[in-house]
Design a protein around this motif. Structure first.
Motif, PDB file in Angstrom:
ATOM      1  N   SER A   1       0.834  -1.209  -0.064  1.00 50.42           N
ATOM      2  CA  SER A   1       0.026  -0.035  -0.085  1.00 50.42           C
ATOM      3  C   SER A   1       0.898   1.308  -0.054  1.00 50.42           C
ATOM      4  O   SER A   1       0.299   2.270  -0.039  1.00 50.42           O
ATOM      5  CB  SER A   1      -1.007  -0.088   1.264  1.00 50.42           C
ATOM      6  OG  SER A   1      -0.158   0.017   2.480  1.00 50.42           O
ATOM      7  N   THR A   2       2.212   1.052   0.060  1.00 52.60           N
ATOM      8  CA  THR A   2       3.042   2.322  -0.094  1.00 52.60           C
ATOM      9  C   THR A   2       3.305   2.732  -1.408  1.00 52.60           C
ATOM     10  O   THR A   2       2.865   2.334  -2.138  1.00 52.60           O
ATOM     11  CB  THR A   2       4.461   2.139   0.537  1.00 52.60           C
ATOM     12  OG1 THR A   2       5.145   0.995  -0.372  1.00 52.60           O
ATOM     13  CG2 THR A   2       4.346   1.399   1.925  1.00 52.60           C
ATOM     14  N   LEU A   3       3.494   3.998  -1.614  1.00 56.95           N
ATOM     15  CA  LEU A   3       4.042   4.472  -2.834  1.00 56.95           C
ATOM     16  C   LEU A   3       5.125   3.770  -3.545  1.00 56.95           C
ATOM     17  O   LEU A   3       4.978   3.607  -4.923  1.00 56.95           O
ATOM     18  CB  LEU A   3       4.427   6.068  -2.875  1.00 56.95           C
ATOM     19  CG  LEU A   3       3.281   7.094  -2.364  1.00 56.95           C
ATOM     20  CD1 LEU A   3       4.065   8.289  -2.136  1.00 56.95           C
ATOM     21  CD2 LEU A   3       2.253   6.961  -3.597  1.00 56.95           C
ATOM     22  N   PHE A   4       5.995   3.047  -3.068  1.00 54.47           N
ATOM     23  CA  PHE A   4       7.127   2.420  -3.705  1.00 54.47           C
ATOM     24  C   PHE A   4       6.442   1.148  -4.153  1.00 54.47           C
ATOM     25  O   PHE A   4       6.775   0.607  -5.219  1.00 54.47           O
ATOM     26  CB  PHE A   4       8.162   2.220  -2.886  1.00 54.47           C
ATOM     27  CG  PHE A   4       9.580   1.447  -3.611  1.00 54.47           C
ATOM     28  CD1 PHE A   4      10.222   2.286  -4.616  1.00 54.47           C
ATOM     29  CD2 PHE A   4       9.890   0.426  -3.404  1.00 54.47           C
ATOM     30  CE1 PHE A   4      11.230   2.009  -5.121  1.00 54.47           C
ATOM     31  CE2 PHE A   4      10.983  -0.148  -3.986  1.00 54.47           C
ATOM     32  CZ  PHE A   4      11.544   0.574  -4.983  1.00 54.47           C
ATOM     33  N   GLY A   5       5.410   0.587  -3.344  1.00 57.55           N
ATOM     34  CA  GLY A   5       4.680  -0.781  -3.842  1.00 57.55           C
ATOM     35  C   GLY A   5       5.210  -1.961  -3.496  1.00 57.55           C
ATOM     36  O   GLY A   5       4.461  -2.891  -3.857  1.00 57.55           O
ATOM     37  N   GLN A   6       6.478  -2.170  -3.258  1.00 51.39           N
ATOM     38  CA  GLN A   6       6.959  -3.432  -3.007  1.00 51.39           C
ATOM     39  C   GLN A   6       7.885  -3.405  -1.749  1.00 51.39           C
ATOM     40  O   GLN A   6       8.542  -2.443  -1.662  1.00 51.39           O
ATOM     41  CB  GLN A   6       7.838  -3.931  -4.190  1.00 51.39           C
ATOM     42  CG  GLN A   6       8.863  -3.454  -4.639  1.00 51.39           C
ATOM     43  CD  GLN A   6       9.466  -3.638  -6.022  1.00 51.39           C
ATOM     44  OE1 GLN A   6       8.785  -4.203  -6.950  1.00 51.39           O
ATOM     45  NE2 GLN A   6      10.597  -3.563  -6.107  1.00 51.39           N
ATOM     46  N   VAL A   7       8.259  -4.486  -1.190  1.00 51.79           N
ATOM     47  CA  VAL A   7       9.007  -4.539   0.039  1.00 51.79           C
ATOM     48  C   VAL A   7      10.483  -4.476  -0.683  1.00 51.79           C
ATOM     49  O   VAL A   7      10.861  -5.070  -1.571  1.00 51.79           O
ATOM     50  CB  VAL A   7       8.666  -5.729   0.671  1.00 51.79           C
ATOM     51  CG1 VAL A   7       9.213  -7.047   0.130  1.00 51.79           C
ATOM     52  CG2 VAL A   7       9.457  -5.652   2.099  1.00 51.79           C
ATOM     53  N   ILE A   8      11.286  -3.880  -0.160  1.00 55.52           N
ATOM     54  CA  ILE A   8      12.803  -3.749  -0.230  1.00 55.52           C
ATOM     55  C   ILE A   8      13.426  -4.633   0.845  1.00 55.52           C
ATOM     56  O   ILE A   8      13.533  -4.354   2.353  1.00 55.52           O
ATOM     57  CB  ILE A   8      13.260  -2.228   0.069  1.00 55.52           C
ATOM     58  CG1 ILE A   8      12.593  -1.313  -0.846  1.00 55.52           C
ATOM     59  CG2 ILE A   8      14.699  -2.217  -0.252  1.00 55.52           C
ATOM     60  CD1 ILE A   8      12.527   0.150  -0.563  1.00 55.52           C
ATOM     61  N   GLU A   9      14.179  -5.696   0.391  1.00 53.88           N
ATOM     62  CA  GLU A   9      14.671  -6.771   1.306  1.00 53.88           C
ATOM     63  C   GLU A   9      16.101  -6.350   1.608  1.00 53.88           C
ATOM     64  O   GLU A   9      16.852  -6.121   0.711  1.00 53.88           O
ATOM     65  CB  GLU A   9      14.621  -8.146   0.525  1.00 53.88           C
ATOM     66  CG  GLU A   9      13.360  -8.617   0.189  1.00 53.88           C
ATOM     67  CD  GLU A   9      12.331  -9.220   1.268  1.00 53.88           C
ATOM     68  OE1 GLU A   9      12.869  -9.330   2.432  1.00 53.88           O
ATOM     69  OE2 GLU A   9      11.262  -9.531   0.958  1.00 53.88           O
ATOM     70  N   LEU A  10      16.418  -6.634   2.959  1.00 58.48           N
ATOM     71  CA  LEU A  10      17.660  -6.381   3.416  1.00 58.48           C
ATOM     72  C   LEU A  10      18.043  -7.597   4.290  1.00 58.48           C
ATOM     73  O   LEU A  10      18.259  -7.625   5.572  1.00 58.48           O
ATOM     74  CB  LEU A  10      18.152  -5.178   4.292  1.00 58.48           C
ATOM     75  CG  LEU A  10      18.170  -3.925   3.253  1.00 58.48           C
ATOM     76  CD1 LEU A  10      18.413  -2.797   4.217  1.00 58.48           C
ATOM     77  CD2 LEU A  10      19.125  -3.847   2.113  1.00 58.48           C
ATOM     78  N   PRO A  11      18.085  -8.869   3.486  1.00 55.19           N
ATOM     79  CA  PRO A  11      18.493 -10.120   4.475  1.00 55.19           C
ATOM     80  C   PRO A  11      19.824  -9.894   5.120  1.00 55.19           C
ATOM     81  O   PRO A  11      20.803  -9.648   4.489  1.00 55.19           O
ATOM     82  CB  PRO A  11      18.424 -11.259   3.400  1.00 55.19           C
ATOM     83  CG  PRO A  11      18.263 -10.391   1.991  1.00 55.19           C
ATOM     84  CD  PRO A  11      17.945  -9.169   2.123  1.00 55.19           C
ATOM     85  N   GLY A  12      19.726 -10.504   6.419  1.00 55.03           N
ATOM     86  CA  GLY A  12      21.084 -10.482   6.802  1.00 55.03           C
ATOM     87  C   GLY A  12      21.249  -9.123   7.804  1.00 55.03           C
ATOM     88  O   GLY A  12      22.432  -9.159   8.604  1.00 55.03           O
ATOM     89  N   PHE A  13      20.790  -8.052   7.725  1.00 58.05           N
ATOM     90  CA  PHE A  13      20.781  -6.838   8.107  1.00 58.05           C
ATOM     91  C   PHE A  13      19.932  -6.824   9.629  1.00 58.05           C
ATOM     92  O   PHE A  13      18.717  -7.360   9.649  1.00 58.05           O
ATOM     93  CB  PHE A  13      20.204  -5.700   7.436  1.00 58.05           C
ATOM     94  CG  PHE A  13      21.272  -5.293   6.457  1.00 58.05           C
ATOM     95  CD1 PHE A  13      21.966  -4.061   6.606  1.00 58.05           C
ATOM     96  CD2 PHE A  13      21.513  -6.206   5.250  1.00 58.05           C
ATOM     97  CE1 PHE A  13      22.951  -3.837   5.746  1.00 58.05           C
ATOM     98  CE2 PHE A  13      22.560  -5.471   4.320  1.00 58.05           C
ATOM     99  CZ  PHE A  13      23.006  -4.430   4.647  1.00 58.05           C
ATOM    100  N   SER A  14      20.624  -6.112  10.853  1.00 68.60           N
ATOM    101  CA  SER A  14      19.595  -5.880  11.857  1.00 68.60           C
ATOM    102  C   SER A  14      19.054  -4.669  11.560  1.00 68.60           C
ATOM    103  O   SER A  14      19.497  -3.947  10.587  1.00 68.60           O
ATOM    104  CB  SER A  14      20.549  -5.767  13.200  1.00 68.60           C
ATOM    105  OG  SER A  14      21.453  -4.865  13.071  1.00 68.60           O
ATOM    106  N   ALA A  15      18.077  -4.336  12.367  1.00 61.07           N
ATOM    107  CA  ALA A  15      17.601  -2.949  12.118  1.00 61.07           C
ATOM    108  C   ALA A  15      18.528  -1.762  12.238  1.00 61.07           C
ATOM    109  O   ALA A  15      18.548  -0.886  11.348  1.00 61.07           O
ATOM    110  CB  ALA A  15      16.337  -2.726  13.108  1.00 61.07           C
ATOM    111  N   SER A  16      19.398  -1.903  13.316  1.00 61.99           N
ATOM    112  CA  SER A  16      20.530  -0.928  13.292  1.00 61.99           C
ATOM    113  C   SER A  16      21.466  -0.954  11.900  1.00 61.99           C
ATOM    114  O   SER A  16      22.096   0.225  11.692  1.00 61.99           O
ATOM    115  CB  SER A  16      21.190  -0.818  14.568  1.00 61.99           C
ATOM    116  OG  SER A  16      21.798  -2.197  14.822  1.00 61.99           O
ATOM    117  N   GLU A  17      21.921  -2.099  11.624  1.00 66.39           N
ATOM    118  CA  GLU A  17      22.603  -2.152  10.143  1.00 66.39           C
ATOM    119  C   GLU A  17      21.790  -1.437   9.303  1.00 66.39           C
ATOM    120  O   GLU A  17      22.626  -0.800   8.563  1.00 66.39           O
ATOM    121  CB  GLU A  17      23.099  -3.660  10.096  1.00 66.39           C
ATOM    122  CG  GLU A  17      24.070  -4.242  11.167  1.00 66.39           C
ATOM    123  CD  GLU A  17      24.237  -5.503  10.817  1.00 66.39           C
ATOM    124  OE1 GLU A  17      25.336  -5.921  11.271  1.00 66.39           O
ATOM    125  OE2 GLU A  17      23.360  -6.145  10.506  1.00 66.39           O
TER     126      GLU A  17
END
Length: 147
Positions: free
Chosen positions: A41-57
């Motif tokens: 439902s966002t303007l970008f429209g798709q999830v951006i995956e950052l596998p292996g990343f913590s939130a802080s990273e």
């Protein structure tokens, strides 16, 4: 590869951040967050995956490129812990340390109740999904301007 750009910045993440304007918001979500559902439902429209990343990273990677907004009550919001809105979890303290180092003078951080976070996330510009395992490890970053 581009000079000066961290090689871990994915094409989707770069595209999203480049398309964002002043005041647009980017969600950094933990592994439990329904990222794909909200991203649709966002303007970008798709999830951006950052596998292996913590939130802080992920936040560190993003704030190296994305200016934060000092003209609002909070340039970054954390998801509050249920029934403990004033409690900062380890993930919050870690992320806010990175955010505070990146934010311009006059900027502040804040928090938002979990259900309100879900509503706001659906209205964001984009959603970045991390594999952060610590609970309530979700944040909203508001894009500022370059000074």
């Amino acid at each position: 590869m581009l000079n000066g750009i961290d090689a871990r910045v994915t094409p989707d993440l770069m595209d999203c951040m480049m398309r964002m304007g002043h005041g647009d918001e980017l969600v950094v979500a933990d592994a439990n967050f329904p990222s794909t559902n909200h991203a649709a439902s966002t303007l970008f429209g798709q999830v951006i995956e950052l596998p292996g990343f913590s939130a802080s990273e992920a936040i560190s990677l993003i704030t190296n490129l994305l200016p934060l907004d000092p003209f609002v009550d909070a340039c970054a919001l954390r998801m509050e812990i249920d029934d403990e809105p004033e409690t900062l979890g380890e993930v919050h303290r870690e992320a806010f340390e990175i955010i505070e180092a990146a934010m311009p003078e006059g900027a502040a951080t804040g928090s938002i109740e979990r259900q309100d976070f879900y509503v706001r996330a659906s209205q964001a510009f984009g959603v970045v999904a991390t594999t952060e395992a610590r609970p309530f490890g979700c944040f909203i970053l508001r894009k500022g301007v370059i000074f």
